[in-house]
Enzyme design. Structure first.
Site, short mmCIF file in Angstrom:
data_model
loop_
_atom_site.label_atom_id
_atom_site.label_comp_id
_atom_site.label_asym_id
_atom_site.label_seq_id
_atom_site.Cartn_x
_atom_site.Cartn_y
_atom_site.Cartn_z
N TYR A 12 -8.72 5.12 8.37
CA TYR A 12 -8.76 5.51 9.78
C TYR A 12 -9.87 6.55 9.91
O TYR A 12 -9.77 7.64 9.36
CB TYR A 12 -7.42 6.13 10.20
CG TYR A 12 -6.28 5.14 10.35
CD1 TYR A 12 -5.57 4.68 9.25
CD2 TYR A 12 -5.92 4.66 11.62
CE1 TYR A 12 -4.53 3.77 9.39
CE2 TYR A 12 -4.87 3.76 11.76
CZ TYR A 12 -4.19 3.32 10.65
OH TYR A 12 -3.16 2.43 10.79
N TYR B 262 4.72 6.61 9.70
CA TYR B 262 3.86 5.45 9.48
C TYR B 262 4.58 4.34 8.69
O TYR B 262 4.53 3.16 9.06
CB TYR B 262 2.59 5.87 8.72
CG TYR B 262 1.49 4.83 8.75
CD1 TYR B 262 1.41 3.84 7.77
CD2 TYR B 262 0.54 4.82 9.76
CE1 TYR B 262 0.43 2.86 7.82
CE2 TYR B 262 -0.45 3.85 9.81
CZ TYR B 262 -0.51 2.88 8.83
OH TYR B 262 -1.48 1.90 8.87
N PRO C 37 -2.17 0.12 19.16
CA PRO C 37 -1.97 -0.33 17.77
C PRO C 37 -2.37 0.70 16.70
O PRO C 37 -2.22 0.42 15.52
CB PRO C 37 -2.84 -1.58 17.68
CG PRO C 37 -3.78 -1.52 18.81
CD PRO C 37 -3.16 -0.70 19.87
N LYS D 283 2.53 -0.35 14.97
CA LYS D 283 3.97 -0.37 15.24
C LYS D 283 4.47 -1.56 16.05
O LYS D 283 5.67 -1.86 16.04
CB LYS D 283 4.34 0.91 16.01
CG LYS D 283 4.24 2.15 15.15
CD LYS D 283 5.17 2.08 13.97
CE LYS D 283 4.93 3.21 12.99
NZ LYS D 283 5.55 2.93 11.71
N HIS E 88 0.84 -1.20 0.00
CA HIS E 88 0.00 0.00 0.00
C HIS E 88 0.88 1.25 0.00
O HIS E 88 1.79 1.36 0.80
CB HIS E 88 -0.89 0.04 1.25
CG HIS E 88 -2.02 -0.96 1.21
ND1 HIS E 88 -3.07 -0.91 2.09
CD2 HIS E 88 -2.25 -2.04 0.42
CE1 HIS E 88 -3.91 -1.90 1.82
NE2 HIS E 88 -3.42 -2.61 0.82
P1 FAS Z 1 4.24 -11.69 21.52
O1 FAS Z 1 3.33 -11.38 22.67
O2 FAS Z 1 3.69 -11.74 20.14
O3 FAS Z 1 4.92 -13.11 21.76
C1 FAS Z 1 5.35 -13.50 23.04
C2 FAS Z 1 5.33 -15.01 23.08
O4 FAS Z 1 5.88 -15.43 24.33
C3 FAS Z 1 3.92 -15.57 23.02
O5 FAS Z 1 3.83 -16.56 22.02
C4 FAS Z 1 3.69 -16.16 24.41
O6 FAS Z 1 2.89 -17.32 24.38
C5 FAS Z 1 5.10 -16.49 24.84
N1 FAS Z 1 5.29 -16.53 26.29
C6 FAS Z 1 4.78 -15.68 27.20
N2 FAS Z 1 5.20 -16.03 28.44
C7 FAS Z 1 5.99 -17.14 28.29
C8 FAS Z 1 6.71 -17.97 29.19
N3 FAS Z 1 6.71 -17.73 30.50
N4 FAS Z 1 7.40 -19.02 28.69
C9 FAS Z 1 7.43 -19.26 27.34
N5 FAS Z 1 6.76 -18.51 26.44
C10 FAS Z 1 6.05 -17.45 26.92
N6 FAS Z 1 0.43 -4.66 16.85
C11 FAS Z 1 0.21 -4.02 15.69
O7 FAS Z 1 1.16 -3.49 15.13
N7 FAS Z 1 -1.05 -3.96 15.14
C12 FAS Z 1 -2.12 -4.56 15.74
O8 FAS Z 1 -3.24 -4.50 15.25
C13 FAS Z 1 -1.93 -5.27 16.93
N8 FAS Z 1 -2.97 -5.95 17.53
C14 FAS Z 1 -2.73 -6.63 18.70
C15 FAS Z 1 -3.77 -7.36 19.33
C16 FAS Z 1 -3.55 -8.04 20.54
C17 FAS Z 1 -4.67 -8.82 21.18
C18 FAS Z 1 -2.27 -8.00 21.14
C19 FAS Z 1 -2.02 -8.69 22.46
C20 FAS Z 1 -1.23 -7.31 20.51
C21 FAS Z 1 -1.47 -6.63 19.28
N9 FAS Z 1 -0.43 -5.95 18.62
C22 FAS Z 1 -0.63 -5.29 17.46
C23 FAS Z 1 0.89 -5.95 19.13
C24 FAS Z 1 1.52 -7.25 18.73
O9 FAS Z 1 1.47 -7.40 17.35
C25 FAS Z 1 2.91 -7.25 19.31
O10 FAS Z 1 3.57 -6.03 19.10
C26 FAS Z 1 3.74 -8.38 18.76
O11 FAS Z 1 3.03 -9.56 18.97
C27 FAS Z 1 5.08 -8.34 19.51
O12 FAS Z 1 5.69 -9.54 19.31
P2 FAS Z 1 6.52 -10.24 20.50
O13 FAS Z 1 7.35 -9.21 21.17
O14 FAS Z 1 7.14 -11.43 19.89
O15 FAS Z 1 5.43 -10.64 21.60
C1 PHB Z 2 -4.41 -4.52 11.19
O1 PHB Z 2 -4.62 -4.71 9.97
O2 PHB Z 2 -4.50 -5.42 12.07
C2 PHB Z 2 -4.03 -3.14 11.65
C3 PHB Z 2 -3.75 -2.17 10.71
C4 PHB Z 2 -3.40 -0.88 11.13
C5 PHB Z 2 -3.36 -0.60 12.49
C6 PHB Z 2 -3.65 -1.58 13.43
C7 PHB Z 2 -4.00 -2.85 13.01
O3 PHB Z 2 -3.03 0.66 12.90
#
Ligand code: FAS
Ligand code: PHB
Length: 391
Positions: free
Chosen positions: A204, A388, A296, A300, A72
């Protein structure tokens, strides 16, 4: 068990770190609490910065991303009955975003690690880092249970990639950390629906009813978000109510209609800004959500995790090649420069686009003025665009 780098967490941070280290000839073992199926199907982020796509491409794990990812060159801001495109191709020529689900990145990285003989242990329990403190005499290790057996992974360094609710940050003495934490008075209700996107680019939308985001995952699957109360219960949002609210917040410009379809998944995510300083303690290094969280709105979280682990990989590679610990010692400072830039941008996008309950008429006028400024000033639009797509 013995390895060079013990990694807790098989999210994007842990998996990408393990892969990047392997490309430098550095061994690692990834310990993950959940099942492979769970981590490969957890719907989260959807937007990859220009730099993240480059990192994954150079690391040789971007074949599906380059085939299926949707490039995009702009996003749309929708407010006051108008639509304004932030045109990346004009404002930040040559840089774009790619829409590609986080779960797909995770699948690609797991496949690459297992194909390379990498060790990723799923369904691990009670992982506990030890021996990493500066005054510890022994070697760092991670004690854990797997397949009903207590095991110890001895390593040179531990990477805490276990997310916001993980164990590694908690293992650092509280007195050694400064935590910055800000919660927002709303959450996001995320919806995945089997319907073709009604827009080619992300929308947005900001209005009196609240924020809404139209994103997507493929030409057949759309991704939406609605601003809701922070403690909103998903049970109060049957599909009909979701579609009605998305229409109310998105169908605000002439001639545009939202297509609807079967809801595949829905859930509420809290919004917070959080930073841990420092991001390291002795031989333990935090990366990704274990160290910081952003709302989010700026897309980022995943991208910042990728940045952290590229910095950590370079620092560990320098140490193992005998160049000393300089880059390891400056890991926190190097990461925090970008962490705080991304924190600000994510906070700024969130406050610009969401309606805060305690906002008075003056606050709303400020928001509207800033939105109009971003859509009428090339300088203001360029600032949004360059943050962005990723600095
Ligand atoms: P993660 O949380 O992805 O991964 C951590 C891992 O560690 C998990 O698999 C967990 O099971 C494991 N873990 C935890 N404790 C442990 C332990 N004691 N022993 C072993 N393993 C363990 N970011 C965006 O940019 N856009 C979004 O739309 C967006 N939506 C999100 C929605 C939700 C519900 C959440 C929670 C986050 C969202 N995020 C979003 C942010 C998300 O994308 C994070 O930035 C991204 O997953 C970061 O990756 P990690 O740092 O690897 O952490
Ligand atoms: C998504 O596609 O999950 C998404 C895109 C833009 C955002 C957050 C989430 O700012």
């Amino acid at each position: 068990m013995r390895t060079q780098v013990g990694i807790v967490g098989a999210g994007p941070a842990g998996l990408l770190l393990s892969h990047l280290l392997s490309l430098r000839g550095i061994g690692s073992v990834v310990l993950e609490a959940r099942s492979r199926d769970y981590v490969e199907h957890r719907v989260r982020a959807g937007v990859l910065e220009h730099g993240t796509v480059r990192t994954l491409t150079e690391a040789g794990v971007a074949d599906r991303l380059l085939r299926d990812g949707m490039v995009h060159t702009g996003i749309e801001l929708r407010f006051g009955g108008e639509r304004h495109r932030i045109a990346f191709e004009k404002l930040v020529p040559g840089r774009a975003i790619t829409v590609y689900g986080q779960q797909e990145v995770v699948k690609d990285l797991i496949a690459a690690r297992l194909a390379a003989g990498g060790e990723v242990l799923f369904d691990v329990s009670a992982a506990a880092p030890a021996g990493f403190r500066p005054d510890d005499k022994g070697r760092p290790c991670i004690e854990f249970s797997h397949d009903g057996r207590r095991q110890t992974l001895e390593c040179d360094f531990i990477a805490g990639c276990d997310g916001f609710h993980g164990i590694c940050r908690q293992a650092i003495p509280a007195a050694a950390l400064t935590l910055f934490d800000r919660e927002y008075p709303f959450g996001w209700l995320g919806v995945l629906a089997e319907v073709a996107p009604s827009s080619e680019e992300l929308i947005y939308a900001s209005n009196e009813r609240g924020f809404a985001l139209h994103s997507m995952r493929s030409p057949q699957v759309s991704r939406f978000y609605l601003q809701v109360a922070p403690d909103e219960e998903i049970e109060r949002w049957p599909d009909e109510r979701i579609w009605a609210e998305l229409r109310a917040r998105l169908e605000t410009v002439p001639g545009w209609a939202l297509a609807t379809g079967p809801v595949l998944e829905k859930g509420v995510t809290a919004m917070r800004s959080f930073v841990t300083e420092p991001m390291q303690f002795g031989k333990l290094f935090l990366a990704g959500d274990a160290a910081h969280i952003v709302p989010p709105t700026g897309a980022k979280g995943l991208n910042l995790a990728a940045f952290d682990v590229t910095v950590l990989t370079a620092a560990l590679a320098a140490w193992y090649s005998g160049e000393g610990s300089g880059l390891l010692d400056s890991y926190t400072a190097t990461c925090l420069r970008r962490v705080w830039r991304v924190q600000h941008f994510s906070w700024w996008m969130t406050t610009l686009l969401h309606s805060f309950g305690d906002y008075d008429a003056y606050d709303r006028r400020l928001q509207q003025s800033y939105l109009e400024y971003v859509c009428s000033s090339q300088a203001a639009a360029t600032s949004l665009a360059e943050n962005y797509v990723g600095l």
